[in-house]
Design a protein around this motif. Structure first.
Motif, PDB file in Angstrom:
ATOM      1  N   SER A  21      32.230 100.998 -18.464  1.00  0.00           N
ATOM      2  CA  SER A  21      33.548 100.356 -18.570  1.00  0.00           C
ATOM      3  C   SER A  21      34.487 101.029 -17.645  1.00  0.00           C
ATOM      4  O   SER A  21      34.393 102.261 -17.556  1.00  0.00           O
ATOM      5  CB  SER A  21      34.142 100.191 -20.084  1.00  0.00           C
ATOM      6  N   CYS A  22      35.171 100.289 -17.046  1.00  0.00           N
ATOM      7  CA  CYS A  22      36.319 100.776 -16.058  1.00  0.00           C
ATOM      8  C   CYS A  22      37.814 100.147 -16.498  1.00  0.00           C
ATOM      9  O   CYS A  22      38.005  98.861 -16.079  1.00  0.00           O
ATOM     10  CB  CYS A  22      35.845 100.829 -14.708  1.00  0.00           C
ATOM     11  N   ALA A  23      38.494 100.779 -17.228  1.00  0.00           N
ATOM     12  CA  ALA A  23      39.766 100.271 -17.386  1.00  0.00           C
ATOM     13  C   ALA A  23      40.803 100.507 -15.934  1.00  0.00           C
ATOM     14  O   ALA A  23      40.839 101.547 -15.625  1.00  0.00           O
ATOM     15  CB  ALA A  23      40.537 100.958 -18.427  1.00  0.00           C
ATOM     16  N   THR A  24      41.260  99.361 -15.888  1.00  0.00           N
ATOM     17  CA  THR A  24      42.279  99.518 -14.562  1.00  0.00           C
ATOM     18  C   THR A  24      43.656  99.025 -14.978  1.00  0.00           C
ATOM     19  O   THR A  24      44.069  98.361 -15.743  1.00  0.00           O
ATOM     20  CB  THR A  24      41.751  98.335 -13.507  1.00  0.00           C
ATOM     21  N   SER A  25      44.615  99.447 -14.053  1.00  0.00           N
ATOM     22  CA  SER A  25      46.183  99.288 -14.323  1.00  0.00           C
ATOM     23  C   SER A  25      46.582  98.158 -13.315  1.00  0.00           C
ATOM     24  O   SER A  25      47.625  97.696 -13.232  1.00  0.00           O
ATOM     25  CB  SER A  25      46.880 100.387 -13.916  1.00  0.00           C
ATOM     26  N   GLN A  26      45.580  97.619 -12.536  1.00  0.00           N
ATOM     27  CA  GLN A  26      46.074  96.694 -11.438  1.00  0.00           C
ATOM     28  C   GLN A  26      45.948  95.412 -12.176  1.00  0.00           C
ATOM     29  O   GLN A  26      45.362  94.927 -13.206  1.00  0.00           O
ATOM     30  CB  GLN A  26      45.023  96.833 -10.279  1.00  0.00           C
ATOM     31  N   TYR A  27      46.744  94.376 -11.365  1.00  0.00           N
ATOM     32  CA  TYR A  27      47.022  93.267 -11.674  1.00  0.00           C
ATOM     33  C   TYR A  27      46.640  92.024 -10.577  1.00  0.00           C
ATOM     34  O   TYR A  27      46.568  90.869 -10.917  1.00  0.00           O
ATOM     35  CB  TYR A  27      48.353  92.810 -12.302  1.00  0.00           C
ATOM     36  N   ARG A  28      46.484  92.486  -9.428  1.00  0.00           N
ATOM     37  CA  ARG A  28      46.108  91.626  -8.329  1.00  0.00           C
ATOM     38  C   ARG A  28      44.443  91.676  -8.057  1.00  0.00           C
ATOM     39  O   ARG A  28      43.885  92.549  -8.584  1.00  0.00           O
ATOM     40  CB  ARG A  28      46.714  92.032  -7.275  1.00  0.00           C
ATOM     41  N   ARG A  29      43.877  90.856  -7.241  1.00  0.00           N
ATOM     42  CA  ARG A  29      42.703  90.795  -6.813  1.00  0.00           C
ATOM     43  C   ARG A  29      42.337  92.083  -5.985  1.00  0.00           C
ATOM     44  O   ARG A  29      42.864  91.955  -4.765  1.00  0.00           O
ATOM     45  CB  ARG A  29      42.174  89.442  -6.340  1.00  0.00           C
ATOM     46  N   TYR A  30      41.394  92.788  -6.177  1.00  0.00           N
ATOM     47  CA  TYR A  30      40.994  93.826  -5.367  1.00  0.00           C
ATOM     48  C   TYR A  30      39.241  93.827  -5.292  1.00  0.00           C
ATOM     49  O   TYR A  30      38.666  93.191  -6.282  1.00  0.00           O
ATOM     50  CB  TYR A  30      41.420  95.175  -5.843  1.00  0.00           C
ATOM     51  N   ALA A  31      38.598  94.250  -4.318  1.00  0.00           N
ATOM     52  CA  ALA A  31      37.348  94.713  -4.631  1.00  0.00           C
ATOM     53  C   ALA A  31      37.110  95.831  -5.345  1.00  0.00           C
ATOM     54  O   ALA A  31      37.719  96.663  -5.456  1.00  0.00           O
ATOM     55  CB  ALA A  31      36.559  94.725  -3.368  1.00  0.00           C
ATOM     56  N   MET A  32      36.306  95.818  -6.456  1.00  0.00           N
ATOM     57  CA  MET A  32      35.930  97.002  -6.922  1.00  0.00           C
ATOM     58  C   MET A  32      34.238  97.183  -7.174  1.00  0.00           C
ATOM     59  O   MET A  32      33.756  96.083  -7.012  1.00  0.00           O
ATOM     60  CB  MET A  32      36.417  96.502  -8.478  1.00  0.00           C
ATOM     61  N   ALA A  33      34.354  98.407  -7.506  1.00  0.00           N
ATOM     62  CA  ALA A  33      32.755  98.692  -7.405  1.00  0.00           C
ATOM     63  C   ALA A  33      32.595  99.981  -8.228  1.00  0.00           C
ATOM     64  O   ALA A  33      33.446 100.771  -8.409  1.00  0.00           O
ATOM     65  CB  ALA A  33      32.314  99.303  -5.868  1.00  0.00           C
ATOM     66  N   TRP A  34      31.280 100.097  -8.383  1.00  0.00           N
ATOM     67  CA  TRP A  34      30.716 101.218  -9.092  1.00  0.00           C
ATOM     68  C   TRP A  34      29.890 102.307  -8.107  1.00  0.00           C
ATOM     69  O   TRP A  34      28.908 101.639  -7.434  1.00  0.00           O
ATOM     70  CB  TRP A  34      29.589 100.908 -10.173  1.00  0.00           C
ATOM     71  N   PHE A  35      29.973 103.202  -8.000  1.00  0.00           N
ATOM     72  CA  PHE A  35      29.435 104.216  -7.312  1.00  0.00           C
ATOM     73  C   PHE A  35      28.590 105.448  -8.193  1.00  0.00           C
ATOM     74  O   PHE A  35      29.046 105.429  -9.389  1.00  0.00           O
ATOM     75  CB  PHE A  35      30.317 104.929  -6.054  1.00  0.00           C
ATOM     76  N   ARG A  36      27.706 105.975  -7.584  1.00  0.00           N
ATOM     77  CA  ARG A  36      27.091 107.140  -8.336  1.00  0.00           C
ATOM     78  C   ARG A  36      26.630 108.233  -7.386  1.00  0.00           C
ATOM     79  O   ARG A  36      26.389 108.007  -6.158  1.00  0.00           O
ATOM     80  CB  ARG A  36      25.845 106.570  -8.965  1.00  0.00           C
ATOM     81  N   GLN A  37      26.720 109.343  -8.012  1.00  0.00           N
ATOM     82  CA  GLN A  37      26.157 110.519  -7.240  1.00  0.00           C
ATOM     83  C   GLN A  37      25.517 111.470  -8.057  1.00  0.00           C
ATOM     84  O   GLN A  37      26.048 111.999  -9.085  1.00  0.00           O
ATOM     85  CB  GLN A  37      27.579 111.389  -6.539  1.00  0.00           C
ATOM     86  N   ALA A  38      24.538 112.046  -7.727  1.00  0.00           N
ATOM     87  CA  ALA A  38      23.681 112.619  -8.339  1.00  0.00           C
ATOM     88  C   ALA A  38      23.575 114.042  -7.746  1.00  0.00           C
ATOM     89  O   ALA A  38      23.955 114.166  -6.443  1.00  0.00           O
ATOM     90  CB  ALA A  38      22.146 112.070  -8.310  1.00  0.00           C
ATOM     91  N   PRO A  39      23.494 115.253  -8.343  1.00  0.00           N
ATOM     92  CA  PRO A  39      23.385 116.689  -7.681  1.00  0.00           C
ATOM     93  C   PRO A  39      22.658 116.508  -6.710  1.00  0.00           C
ATOM     94  O   PRO A  39      21.291 116.599  -6.430  1.00  0.00           O
ATOM     95  CB  PRO A  39      22.971 117.501  -8.870  1.00  0.00           C
ATOM     96  N   GLY A  40      23.329 116.978  -5.101  1.00  0.00           N
ATOM     97  CA  GLY A  40      22.399 117.334  -3.949  1.00  0.00           C
ATOM     98  C   GLY A  40      22.311 116.032  -3.341  1.00  0.00           C
ATOM     99  O   GLY A  40      21.602 116.074  -2.343  1.00  0.00           O
ATOM    100  N   LYS A  41      22.721 114.863  -3.795  1.00  0.00           N
ATOM    101  CA  LYS A  41      22.340 113.666  -3.136  1.00  0.00           C
ATOM    102  C   LYS A  41      23.871 112.989  -2.785  1.00  0.00           C
ATOM    103  O   LYS A  41      24.823 113.414  -3.280  1.00  0.00           O
ATOM    104  CB  LYS A  41      21.918 112.739  -4.149  1.00  0.00           C
ATOM    105  N   GLU A  42      23.758 112.291  -1.930  1.00  0.00           N
ATOM    106  CA  GLU A  42      24.859 111.574  -1.313  1.00  0.00           C
ATOM    107  C   GLU A  42      25.425 110.624  -2.241  1.00  0.00           C
ATOM    108  O   GLU A  42      24.562 109.975  -3.081  1.00  0.00           O
ATOM    109  CB  GLU A  42      24.623 110.687   0.150  1.00  0.00           C
ATOM    110  N   ARG A  43      26.653 110.057  -2.182  1.00  0.00           N
ATOM    111  CA  ARG A  43      27.235 109.202  -3.124  1.00  0.00           C
ATOM    112  C   ARG A  43      26.521 107.819  -2.589  1.00  0.00           C
ATOM    113  O   ARG A  43      26.444 107.585  -1.560  1.00  0.00           O
ATOM    114  CB  ARG A  43      28.623 109.215  -3.041  1.00  0.00           C
ATOM    115  N   GLU A  44      26.222 107.006  -3.635  1.00  0.00           N
ATOM    116  CA  GLU A  44      25.668 105.610  -3.376  1.00  0.00           C
ATOM    117  C   GLU A  44      26.542 104.494  -3.793  1.00  0.00           C
ATOM    118  O   GLU A  44      26.924 104.639  -5.433  1.00  0.00           O
ATOM    119  CB  GLU A  44      24.322 105.453  -4.051  1.00  0.00           C
TER     120      GLU A  44
END
Length: 119
Positions: A21-44
Motif C-alpha cells: 500500500s502507498c498512502a498519499t497526501s495528493q488530491y489531484r490526478r498524477y501518474a503513480m507507479a511502483w518501482f523496485r530495486q534489488a541489491p546490485g541491480k538497476e531500479r525497475e
C-alpha cells in the motif's frame, strides 16, 4: 510537495502473495507507479497508473501483479505467485499533476518497503 508512505512489505515463501500500500497526501490526478530495486541491480518500474488511467506493467510481472488506486488516490500493488527474483525494496512514486506513464518523470518518492521471497 507530495508525501508517499509505503507499507505491506515482508517475507513470504515463493508462490505466496503480498499486498503493498502507498498512502498519499495528493488530491489531484498524477501518474503513480511502483518501482523496485534489488541489491546490485538497476531500479525497475514494475507497474504504473497514469493520470489518464492507463495501466502499464513490466513484462517480468505481467499476469502476477495488479496495480490499483482508490478514490483517495492511495496506491496498491497486489503481488501473487511471488518468485525469488521479486525480492527487492519496493518504492511508490508519483509525477507532478497530469503525468503519464510513458512520458513524465517521477519526482516524488516514498522511503520504500522491503519484500523478501524465500524458497
Amino acid at each position: 510537495q507530495v508525501q508517499l508512505t509505503e507499507s505491506g512489505g515482508g517475507s513470504v515463501q515463493a508462490g505466496g502473495s503480498l499486498r503493498l500500500s502507498c498512502a498519499t497526501s495528493q488530491y489531484r490526478r498524477y501518474a503513480m507507479a511502483w518501482f523496485r530495486q534489488a541489491p546490485g541491480k538497476e531500479r525497475e518500474r514494475v507497474a504504473c497508473i497514469g493520470s489518464d488511467a492507463e495501466i502499464v506493467y513490466a513484462d517480468s510481472v505481467k499476469g502476477r501483479f495488479t496495480i490499483s488506486q482508490d478514490t483517495a488516490k492511495n496506491l496498491y500493488l497486489q503481488m501473487n505467485s511471488l518468485k525469488l527474483e521479486d525480492t527487492a525494496t519496493y518504492y511508490c512514486a508519483s509525477t507532478r499533476p497530469a503525468g503519464y506513464c510513458g512520458s513524465t518523470a517521477f519526482v516524488f518518492w516514498g522511503q520504500g518497503t522491503q519484500v523478501t521471497v524465500t524458497s
